[in-house]
Design an enzyme around this catalytic site. Structure first.
Site: not given
Ligand code: ATP
Ligand code: MG
Length: 223
Positions: A13, A88, A127, A160, A171
């Protein structure tokens, strides 16, 4: 254009939101990046969010919804935006709906990204990041010239904590339990487009651009 890029962790994403926001002149709002910045700056929110993030859990809604709502209402988002990592869960989706309703704006499309679990795990576990300049690498797909050292600024690369194998599993579970239901939520609103993300970055980008084009053609037909 107001878009959501939705999908499991590691599906790509963030990479695609970066590319498409540049190509289409949109603001890229990554809730994960906003939270990591807060953690690094040791703000009150950052201090509360740290443990959840490192353990692969969602942070409580109250730590993230206001930050995202403020961004959406800021001048930099007037030109349109891509939300990456938000909403989320269903309650965040409802907050987003009401935030947009208040300013009489609508979401145009939700791109739902899918990839096999094997592809996701390979992508996340390889990563590596440079904390100093923000460059991204991948052990297999885009390794640095010197192992574990940033090509651009010579700093040591890091992984990370939530990219460790045990945490990736958490996750993925959290995604299935809390986030996946949004596909149905947006499908019922008639704004969902599915994108297969098993291929390479360029191919995925083309698939998204095709989705965007079909969207503007539809708009033209309605006018
Ligand atoms: P990637 O970055 O690999 O696509 P991802 O989507 O799990 O993976 P991030 O979106 O960077 O990673 O989110 C990392 C962490 O930040 C999540 O696991 C969560 O703890 C927190 N987080 C991010 N966005 C939200 C949200 N909208 N609500 C709650 N927690 C969030
Ligand atoms: Mg991301």
């Amino acid at each position: 254009m107001r878009l959501i890029f939705h999908g499991p962790p590691g599906v790509g994403k963030g990479t695609q939101a970066g590319r498409i926001s540049l190509a289409e002149n949109l603001s890229h709002i990554s809730s994960g990046d906003l939270l990591r910045t807060a953690v690094d700056a040791k703000t009150e929110i950052g201090l509360k969010a740290k443990e959840y993030i490192e353990n692969g859990l969602l942070v409580p809604d109250e730590l993230i919804v206001n930050i995202v709502a403020d961004k959406i209402n800021s001048a930099e988002c007037d030109k349109g935006f891509i939300l990456d990592g938000f909403p989320r869960n269903l309650s965040q989706a409802r907050v987003l709906d009401s935030t947009l309703e208040k300013v009489e704006r609508k979401l145009d499309r939700v791109f739902s990204f899918t990839a096999s679990e094997e592809v996701i795990i390979t992508r996340i576990s390889g990563r590596r990041l440079c904390k100093s300049c923000g460059a991204h690498y991948h052990e297999i797909f885009s390794p640095p010239l010197k192992e574990n050292v940033c090509d651009k600024c010579d700093a040591k690369l890091f992984q990370r904590k939530d990219d460790y194998p045990e945490t990736i599993k958490v996750r993925l579970k959290v995604y299935k339990e809390q986030t996946e239901a949004l596909i149905d939520y947006y499908n019922k609103k008639g704004i969902l487009i599915e994108v297969d993300c098993n291929g390479d970055k360029k191919e995925i980008q083309e698939n998204i651009l095709t989705g965007l084009r079909s969207m503007s053609e539809e708009k033209r037909d309605l006018e």
